[in-house]
Write an enzyme that holds these catalytic residues in place. Structure first.
Site, mmCIF file in Angstrom:
data_model
loop_
_atom_site.group_PDB
_atom_site.id
_atom_site.type_symbol
_atom_site.label_atom_id
_atom_site.label_comp_id
_atom_site.label_asym_id
_atom_site.label_seq_id
_atom_site.Cartn_x
_atom_site.Cartn_y
_atom_site.Cartn_z
ATOM 1 N N LYS A 15 50.211 -87.625 -34.020
ATOM 2 C CA LYS A 15 51.140 -88.155 -35.038
ATOM 3 C C LYS A 15 50.358 -88.696 -36.243
ATOM 4 O O LYS A 15 50.672 -88.381 -37.389
ATOM 5 C CB LYS A 15 52.012 -89.277 -34.445
ATOM 6 C CG LYS A 15 52.832 -88.841 -33.244
ATOM 7 C CD LYS A 15 53.710 -89.960 -32.719
ATOM 8 C CE LYS A 15 52.958 -91.135 -32.147
ATOM 9 N NZ LYS A 15 52.170 -90.839 -30.925
ATOM 10 N N ARG A 90 60.701 -95.893 -31.319
ATOM 11 C CA ARG A 90 60.176 -95.575 -29.997
ATOM 12 C C ARG A 90 61.182 -95.861 -28.897
ATOM 13 O O ARG A 90 60.922 -95.623 -27.727
ATOM 14 C CB ARG A 90 58.962 -96.462 -29.758
ATOM 15 C CG ARG A 90 57.681 -95.732 -29.539
ATOM 16 C CD ARG A 90 56.615 -96.806 -29.499
ATOM 17 N NE ARG A 90 55.406 -96.357 -28.932
ATOM 18 C CZ ARG A 90 54.329 -96.068 -29.663
ATOM 19 N NH1 ARG A 90 54.367 -96.117 -30.964
ATOM 20 N NH2 ARG A 90 53.223 -95.722 -29.061
ATOM 21 N N ARG A 129 38.743 -90.158 -28.731
ATOM 22 C CA ARG A 129 39.139 -90.567 -30.081
ATOM 23 C C ARG A 129 38.288 -91.713 -30.627
ATOM 24 O O ARG A 129 37.978 -92.662 -29.936
ATOM 25 C CB ARG A 129 40.609 -91.011 -30.078
ATOM 26 C CG ARG A 129 41.008 -91.667 -31.404
ATOM 27 C CD ARG A 129 42.476 -91.764 -31.566
ATOM 28 N NE ARG A 129 43.093 -92.674 -30.613
ATOM 29 C CZ ARG A 129 44.383 -92.938 -30.614
ATOM 30 N NH1 ARG A 129 45.175 -92.350 -31.489
ATOM 31 N NH2 ARG A 129 44.886 -93.757 -29.726
ATOM 32 N N ARG A 162 39.660 -97.537 -29.511
ATOM 33 C CA ARG A 162 40.714 -98.503 -29.204
ATOM 34 C C ARG A 162 40.649 -98.928 -27.748
ATOM 35 O O ARG A 162 40.466 -98.085 -26.866
ATOM 36 C CB ARG A 162 42.094 -97.878 -29.500
ATOM 37 C CG ARG A 162 42.511 -98.079 -30.932
ATOM 38 C CD ARG A 162 43.724 -97.299 -31.322
ATOM 39 N NE ARG A 162 44.832 -97.287 -30.374
ATOM 40 C CZ ARG A 162 45.983 -96.672 -30.610
ATOM 41 N NH1 ARG A 162 46.168 -96.047 -31.769
ATOM 42 N NH2 ARG A 162 46.941 -96.678 -29.724
ATOM 43 N N ARG A 173 50.726 -96.012 -20.959
ATOM 44 C CA ARG A 173 51.387 -95.676 -22.232
ATOM 45 C C ARG A 173 52.190 -94.387 -22.085
ATOM 46 O O ARG A 173 53.296 -94.265 -22.610
ATOM 47 C CB ARG A 173 50.344 -95.521 -23.343
ATOM 48 C CG ARG A 173 49.796 -96.856 -23.831
ATOM 49 C CD ARG A 173 48.491 -96.704 -24.587
ATOM 50 N NE ARG A 173 48.587 -95.884 -25.778
ATOM 51 C CZ ARG A 173 47.542 -95.314 -26.375
ATOM 52 N NH1 ARG A 173 46.321 -95.485 -25.895
ATOM 53 N NH2 ARG A 173 47.715 -94.591 -27.456
HETATM 54 P P1 AP5 Z 1 46.131 -89.138 -33.151
HETATM 55 O O1 AP5 Z 1 46.560 -88.436 -34.395
HETATM 56 O O2 AP5 Z 1 45.375 -90.419 -33.293
HETATM 57 O O3 AP5 Z 1 47.352 -89.283 -32.129
HETATM 58 P P2 AP5 Z 1 48.644 -90.197 -32.171
HETATM 59 O O4 AP5 Z 1 49.803 -89.361 -31.755
HETATM 60 O O5 AP5 Z 1 48.732 -90.900 -33.497
HETATM 61 O O6 AP5 Z 1 48.293 -91.163 -30.982
HETATM 62 P P3 AP5 Z 1 48.332 -92.760 -30.839
HETATM 63 O O7 AP5 Z 1 47.513 -93.081 -29.613
HETATM 64 O O8 AP5 Z 1 47.937 -93.454 -32.096
HETATM 65 O O9 AP5 Z 1 49.816 -92.982 -30.543
HETATM 66 P P4 AP5 Z 1 50.429 -94.134 -29.827
HETATM 67 O O10 AP5 Z 1 51.817 -93.804 -30.134
HETATM 68 O O11 AP5 Z 1 50.149 -94.346 -28.406
HETATM 69 O O12 AP5 Z 1 49.729 -95.429 -30.478
HETATM 70 P P5 AP5 Z 1 50.280 -96.515 -31.468
HETATM 71 O O13 AP5 Z 1 49.160 -97.015 -32.262
HETATM 72 O O14 AP5 Z 1 51.506 -96.039 -32.156
HETATM 73 O O15 AP5 Z 1 45.231 -88.097 -32.295
HETATM 74 C C1 AP5 Z 1 44.646 -88.482 -31.062
HETATM 75 C C2 AP5 Z 1 43.243 -87.832 -30.949
HETATM 76 O O16 AP5 Z 1 43.381 -86.428 -30.812
HETATM 77 C C3 AP5 Z 1 42.352 -88.053 -32.183
HETATM 78 O O17 AP5 Z 1 41.043 -88.199 -31.737
HETATM 79 C C4 AP5 Z 1 42.517 -86.762 -33.004
HETATM 80 O O18 AP5 Z 1 41.371 -86.470 -33.793
HETATM 81 C C5 AP5 Z 1 42.760 -85.734 -31.924
HETATM 82 N N1 AP5 Z 1 43.682 -84.673 -32.306
HETATM 83 C C6 AP5 Z 1 44.844 -84.802 -33.015
HETATM 84 N N2 AP5 Z 1 45.463 -83.604 -33.144
HETATM 85 C C7 AP5 Z 1 44.681 -82.688 -32.471
HETATM 86 C C8 AP5 Z 1 44.775 -81.268 -32.221
HETATM 87 N N3 AP5 Z 1 45.817 -80.546 -32.692
HETATM 88 N N4 AP5 Z 1 43.812 -80.681 -31.497
HETATM 89 C C9 AP5 Z 1 42.746 -81.412 -31.021
HETATM 90 N N5 AP5 Z 1 42.590 -82.744 -31.224
HETATM 91 C C10 AP5 Z 1 43.548 -83.387 -31.936
HETATM 92 O O19 AP5 Z 1 50.790 -97.645 -30.462
HETATM 93 C C11 AP5 Z 1 49.882 -98.461 -29.737
HETATM 94 C C12 AP5 Z 1 50.649 -99.575 -29.043
HETATM 95 O O20 AP5 Z 1 51.311 -100.404 -30.036
HETATM 96 C C13 AP5 Z 1 51.781 -99.128 -28.114
HETATM 97 O O21 AP5 Z 1 51.298 -98.826 -26.819
HETATM 98 C C14 AP5 Z 1 52.694 -100.367 -28.133
HETATM 99 O O22 AP5 Z 1 52.172 -101.388 -27.329
HETATM 100 C C15 AP5 Z 1 52.592 -100.838 -29.586
HETATM 101 N N6 AP5 Z 1 53.627 -100.206 -30.433
HETATM 102 C C16 AP5 Z 1 53.409 -99.360 -31.484
HETATM 103 N N7 AP5 Z 1 54.578 -98.977 -32.032
HETATM 104 C C17 AP5 Z 1 55.550 -99.594 -31.315
HETATM 105 C C18 AP5 Z 1 56.967 -99.576 -31.384
HETATM 106 N N8 AP5 Z 1 57.625 -98.824 -32.294
HETATM 107 N N9 AP5 Z 1 57.659 -100.327 -30.497
HETATM 108 C C19 AP5 Z 1 57.034 -101.096 -29.592
HETATM 109 N N10 AP5 Z 1 55.679 -101.136 -29.455
HETATM 110 C C20 AP5 Z 1 54.950 -100.388 -30.311
#
Ligand code: AP5
Length: 219
Positions: A15, A90, A129, A162, A173
């Site tokens: 994402k 979410r 990552r 992270r 997660r």
């Molecule tokens: P990346 O682009 O970083 O993936 P992402 O989908 O953004 O993954 P996240 O881990 O950031 O999502 P998340 O939803 O768990 O975390 P968030 O910070 O929102 O890509 C991942 C890796 O793969 C990278 O190394 C990249 O280079 C690689 N890659 C990407 N595309 C690729 C491809 N096509 N091929 C190969 N490699 C690839 O949330 C963290 C925490 O915050 C949650 O657990 C929760 O506690 C809290 N939180 C956040 N939002 C909310 C909400 N709305 N409500 C409640 N709690 C929340």
């Protein structure tokens, strides 16, 4: 071009990676709820302290504080032209709240891009990552390594891993995602706003697909 975009997908689906591409093409801000929480944590705010206790365990931060935080971000000047929302909504409660907020502002979500990736691939991605501590750009040791080890190509910032990318937290997660976020697919499908892209392909291929989808509507 559509400019009010939600990116939906499991942790590690890409994402954040695809949101960066949308920012460059559409000129909209990348609004990531996880980044907003991490910013609060680094500033030591009350919300940051609260969020940390949930994020460390791989649980969702409660809806009420999350909704308030994103709503505030959506009212800022740069988000008037649109947004690439990453990690929000979410839960169904968050999705309904987002609709209400946007209706009040006289707009709506144009498109929800669901990035679909098999579960075993997600663990591989999060395990490798690295993120920029300054501009949050994502890298991967194998799939998108930085030019210099540990240094961001874009801004020269230092890269870090992270804490919630540890294997046991990733599993939690993923389970929270399946239970609480997956129902959003039906929600947006029912509204006719969901498009699905195959996120298991190389980054550039996924980006081409995503950009083609948001260009469907030429205004
Ligand atoms: P990346 O682009 O970083 O993936 P992402 O989908 O953004 O993954 P996240 O881990 O950031 O999502 P998340 O939803 O768990 O975390 P968030 O910070 O929102 O890509 C991942 C890796 O793969 C990278 O190394 C990249 O280079 C690689 N890659 C990407 N595309 C690729 C491809 N096509 N091929 C190969 N490699 C690839 O949330 C963290 C925490 O915050 C949650 O657990 C929760 O506690 C809290 N939180 C956040 N939002 C909310 C909400 N709305 N409500 C409640 N709690 C929340």
């Amino acid at each position: 071009m559509y400019r009010h975009i939600v990116l939906l997908g499991a942790p590690g689906a890409g994402k954040g990676t695809q949101a960066d591409a949308l920012v460059k093409t559409l000129g909209v801000p990348h609004i990531a709820s996880g980044d907003l929480f991490r910013d609060h944590q680094s500033r030591g705010t009350e919300l940051g302290v609260l969020a940390r206790s949930y994020m460390e365990r791989g649980e969702l931060v409660p809806d009420d504080v999350t909704i308030r935080m994103v709503e505030e971000r959506l009212t800022r000047e740069d988000a008037r032209v649109g947004f690439a929302l990453d990690g929000f909504p979410r839960t169904l409660e968050q999705a309904r709240a987002l609709d209400r907020v946007l209706v009040r502002q006289g707009r709506c979500v144009d498109m929800v891009i669901y990035i679909r990736v098999p579960e075993e691939e997600l663990e591989r991605r999060l395990g490798g990552r690295w993120l920029c501590g300054t501009c949050q750009a994502p890298y991967h040791v194998v799939f998108s390594p930085p030019r210099r080890v540990g240094v961001c190509d874009r801004c020269g910032g230092e890269l870090f891993q992270r804490a919630d990318d540890a294997p046991e937290t990733v599993r939690q997660r993923l389970s929270v995602y399946l239970g609480q976020t997956l129902p959003l697919i039906q929600y947006y499908k029912g509204m006719g706003k969901l498009v699905e892209v195959d996120g298991s392909r190389p980054i550039e291929e996924v980006t081409r697909d995503v950009l083609a989808r948001v260009s469907q509507n030429g205004d």
